[in-house]
Motif scaffolding. Structure first.
Motif, short mmCIF file in Angstrom:
data_model
loop_
_atom_site.label_atom_id
_atom_site.label_comp_id
_atom_site.label_asym_id
_atom_site.label_seq_id
_atom_site.Cartn_x
_atom_site.Cartn_y
_atom_site.Cartn_z
N HIS A 428 0.83 -1.21 0.00
CA HIS A 428 0.00 0.00 0.00
C HIS A 428 0.86 1.26 0.00
CE1 HIS A 428 -4.21 -1.08 0.13
NE2 HIS A 428 -3.89 -2.14 0.85
N PHE A 429 2.08 1.14 0.51
CA PHE A 429 2.99 2.28 0.51
C PHE A 429 4.02 2.16 -0.61
CE2 PHE A 429 1.28 1.91 4.74
CZ PHE A 429 1.07 3.22 5.15
N SER A 430 4.69 1.03 -0.69
CA SER A 430 5.84 0.92 -1.60
C SER A 430 5.47 1.04 -3.06
CB SER A 430 6.58 -0.41 -1.36
OG SER A 430 5.72 -1.53 -1.57
N ARG A 431 4.26 0.66 -3.44
CA ARG A 431 3.84 0.78 -4.84
C ARG A 431 3.58 2.22 -5.24
NH1 ARG A 431 -1.07 -2.53 -6.76
NH2 ARG A 431 -0.23 -1.97 -8.81
N ALA A 467 -0.39 10.19 -2.90
CA ALA A 467 -0.82 8.87 -2.45
C ALA A 467 -1.39 9.01 -1.05
CB ALA A 467 0.34 7.89 -2.46
N LEU A 468 -2.63 8.61 -0.87
CA LEU A 468 -3.33 8.66 0.42
C LEU A 468 -3.66 7.24 0.85
CD1 LEU A 468 -4.97 10.06 2.74
CD2 LEU A 468 -6.91 10.13 1.12
N VAL A 469 -3.10 6.79 1.98
CA VAL A 469 -3.37 5.45 2.50
C VAL A 469 -4.36 5.57 3.64
CG1 VAL A 469 -2.36 3.35 3.47
CG2 VAL A 469 -1.02 4.77 1.89
N VAL A 470 -5.46 4.82 3.54
CA VAL A 470 -6.53 4.88 4.54
C VAL A 470 -6.87 3.46 4.97
CG1 VAL A 470 -8.86 5.66 5.07
CG2 VAL A 470 -7.48 6.91 3.39
N THR A 471 -7.03 3.23 6.26
CA THR A 471 -7.45 1.92 6.74
C THR A 471 -8.68 2.06 7.62
OG1 THR A 471 -6.68 -0.17 7.71
CG2 THR A 471 -6.06 1.83 8.88
N ASN A 472 -9.52 1.05 7.57
CA ASN A 472 -10.73 1.00 8.39
C ASN A 472 -10.52 -0.07 9.45
OD1 ASN A 472 -13.24 0.80 9.56
ND2 ASN A 472 -14.34 0.33 7.67
N GLY A 497 -12.25 -3.53 8.04
CA GLY A 497 -10.95 -4.18 7.95
C GLY A 497 -10.20 -3.92 6.67
N ALA A 498 -10.75 -3.15 5.77
CA ALA A 498 -10.11 -2.91 4.47
C ALA A 498 -9.12 -1.74 4.56
CB ALA A 498 -11.16 -2.62 3.41
N THR A 499 -8.16 -1.77 3.64
CA THR A 499 -7.21 -0.68 3.48
C THR A 499 -7.20 -0.27 2.02
OG1 THR A 499 -5.80 -1.46 5.29
CG2 THR A 499 -4.78 0.00 3.68
N ALA A 500 -7.12 1.02 1.77
CA ALA A 500 -7.09 1.52 0.40
C ALA A 500 -5.98 2.55 0.25
CB ALA A 500 -8.43 2.14 0.01
N THR A 501 -5.34 2.53 -0.91
CA THR A 501 -4.47 3.63 -1.31
C THR A 501 -5.16 4.35 -2.45
OG1 THR A 501 -2.46 2.45 -0.68
CG2 THR A 501 -2.22 4.31 -2.19
N TYR A 502 -5.39 5.65 -2.27
CA TYR A 502 -6.00 6.50 -3.29
C TYR A 502 -4.90 7.36 -3.89
CZ TYR A 502 -10.16 5.20 -0.62
OH TYR A 502 -11.14 4.47 0.04
N THR A 503 -4.88 7.47 -5.20
CA THR A 503 -3.83 8.25 -5.86
C THR A 503 -4.46 9.21 -6.87
OG1 THR A 503 -3.45 6.76 -7.75
CG2 THR A 503 -2.30 6.25 -5.69
N TRP A 504 -3.80 10.34 -7.06
CA TRP A 504 -4.20 11.27 -8.11
C TRP A 504 -2.99 12.09 -8.55
CZ3 TRP A 504 -6.21 11.45 -3.11
CH2 TRP A 504 -5.82 12.53 -2.31
N ALA A 505 -3.07 12.53 -9.79
CA ALA A 505 -1.96 13.29 -10.37
C ALA A 505 -1.93 14.70 -9.84
CB ALA A 505 -2.10 13.29 -11.89
#
Length: 507
Positions: A428-431, A467-472, A497-505
């Motif tokens: 979720h971070f390294s990518r 890159a925004l990493v969010v976990t529930n 329990g999910a985690t998401a990485t949101y990205t935008w230019a």
């Protein structure tokens, strides 16, 4: 080969005083990124927000193993949001160095059980920044750790003998498996950085003559020999094609009672004496390797405190602060922490006291996304999990942790590879968070009665993408969240329990 990041099911496993109150308050405000507007819970959404080019990569904690999909356009909703996450790229914090794990002696042995094509495919999944997780930082033991096939240093001598001239120094042990893997990782990700740490000096340098337990002999001649030993290690690795970017002088220096694997109790005064010799020695050798101090938990574990009290020693509860207050501080670039005990807020307290020194997270096993976010939101430039790969019995190892997982598990019988929670957490971070990225202001505004509020951290990459990493963390509640940033206004949902990485230019 198609990356497993886009096609494998996710299988998760459970797993002092601060100088300057004004500066600490400022750092805390900066860390949270809170503003009066951002603390207002989100109101009802009249309609679905436009995606505005926001993409997402989501992992799910459902134990039935949902498929892990590729980066896709964010799924929007017109439902009322219970949480607002505001990202402020103008509020800047620490630079990011990287995310990864450790190719221990045990990890190398496990990886070499695979045939060459299977091992190459796995290494690509771990390190390739285009098709894989893009791990960008590794922590390498200097000699044996608890995850090794035998106890060894790079200058072992028969009992009662010494080698002050380091004439028997050799990294031959690492040339068989560890160094080839490190060179392969570096080829897959040329921006890979290495931090190296010893679990013990050679036994002949210690009070008990053993790599297990004991202390470094309190002698100028020993301090000088140990500093030269570490310099020779850095030189030998560089000559083997693996430059060492960061170096610590002792893993977990406050752990007094090691009974079955290498370890050394090293008080502040002794670590300072080593560093005061190591710093000039690195410079004289023309090496750019930076020294990190401490390399232990956010706070001293009660067992370690009691162990020192029992033998009449000071537990040194403020070890990293005391070290940076010593004359050795001039040679120290930052402090290395582990995640096993205490609160990551200790990192912010240290940063407030020594704003010119960096903070790194150099070892964590278990705790997953929550501890990673906690570390990053408290000034860490890295998150390095422990073993890169282990077998189905959490080994091989010589002692210590009997239940640690690697980022991947390689079955010793079938060679089947299981991608564990640590792999996905790091991904979720390294990518998406590139080396040189900057953590930026992130405010999570949730309803006052929310028992499991979302946790988040955001980063601005060198190309100005976000890159925004969010976990529930909730086990039962789906959260509806609105993400706001310059040019961004999106409402979406995140499952329990999910985690998401949101990205935008860049906007």
């Amino acid at each position: 080969m198609t990356s497993r990041l886009t096609r494998l099911p996710l299988r998760r496993r459970s797993a002092a005083a601060v100088a300057g109150c004004t500066l600490l308050a400022a750092l805390f405000t900066a860390q949270t990124g809170l503003s009066a507007a951002a603390q207002t819970p989100a109101g009802p959404a009249a309609a679905s927000h436009a995606p505005s080019g926001v993409r997402q990569w989501v992992t799910d904690a459902d134990t039935t193993g949902p498929q892990l999909g590729p980066l896709t356009a964010v799924t929007t909703t017109s439902a009322a949001a219970d949480t607002t996450i505001h990202v402020d790229p103008s509020l800047k914090f620490q630079k990011v160095t990287g995310f990864g794990a450790s190719i221990t002696d045990s990890s190398a042995a496990v990886l070499y059980r695979l045939d060459r094509p299977a091992r190459d495919a796995l290494m690509a999944d771990l390190f390739d920044p285009r098709s894989g997780a893009g791990f960008g930082m590794l922590r390498q033991p200097i000699g044996a750790s608890d995850f090794a096939t035998a106890d060894y240093s790079f200058d072992d001598m028969p009992a009662g003998q010494t080698d002050y001239g380091l004439e028997h120094f050799s990294i031959a042990h690492d040339t068989r498996q560890i160094l080839p893997l490190l060179r392969q990782a570096k080829a897959l990700n040329p921006r890979l950085q290495i931090v190296a740490s010893p679990w013990s000096p050679p036994g002949w340098m210690k009070t008990n003559g053993s790599m297990i337990d004991g202390k470094l002999i309190d002698s100028p001649r020993i301090y000088d020999a140990y500093a030269r030993y570490l310099v020779k290690f850095v030189q030998a690795y560089a000559a083997a094609g693996v430059p060492v970017d960061y170096l610590t002088v002792q893993n977990e220096p406050q752990a007094l009672l090691r009974t079955d694997y290498p370890g050394t109790d090293m008080p502040v005064a002794q670590e300072a004496k080593v560093i005061e010799r190591l710093g000039p020695a690195l410079r004289a050798a023309g090496l750019r390797t930076k020294i990190l101090g401490f390399d232990h938990n956010w706070s001293e574990h009660p067992f370690d405190v009691q162990s020192h009290v029992d033998v009449g020693e000071d537990p040194e509860l403020d070890y990293p602060f005391d070290l940076l207050n010593s004359p050795a501080a001039r040679w120290i670039a930052g402090t290395a922490y582990h995640c096993y005990y205490g609160d990551p807020a200790r990192q912010t307290a240290l940063k407030a006291s020594f704003p010119g020194k960096d903070v790194f997270e150099t070892e964590c096993s278990g705790g997953g996304i929550t501890r990673t976010l906690g570390a990053m939101n408290n000034w860490a430039r890295s998150m390095i999990f422990w073993n890169l790969a282990l077998d189905e019995n959490h080994g091989p190892h010589t002692g210590g942790c009997t239940g640690c997982d690697g980022a991947v598990t390689v079955n010793s019988g079938t060679g089947a590879v299981t991608y564990n929670d640590n792999y996905y957490t790091l991904g979720h971070f390294s990518r998406f968070v590139r080396s040189g990225a900057t953590r930026v202001g992130t405010a999570v505004a949730a309803a006052q009665d929310d028992p499991g509020p979302l946790q988040a951290s955001a980063f601005s990459n060198p190309d100005r993408s976000t890159a925004l990493v969010v976990t529930n963390p909730s086990a039962t509640a789906t959260h509806t969240l609105t993400i706001t940033a310059p040019g961004i206004d999106v409402t979406t949902t995140l499952a329990p329990g999910a985690t998401a990485t949101y990205t935008w230019a860049a906007r």
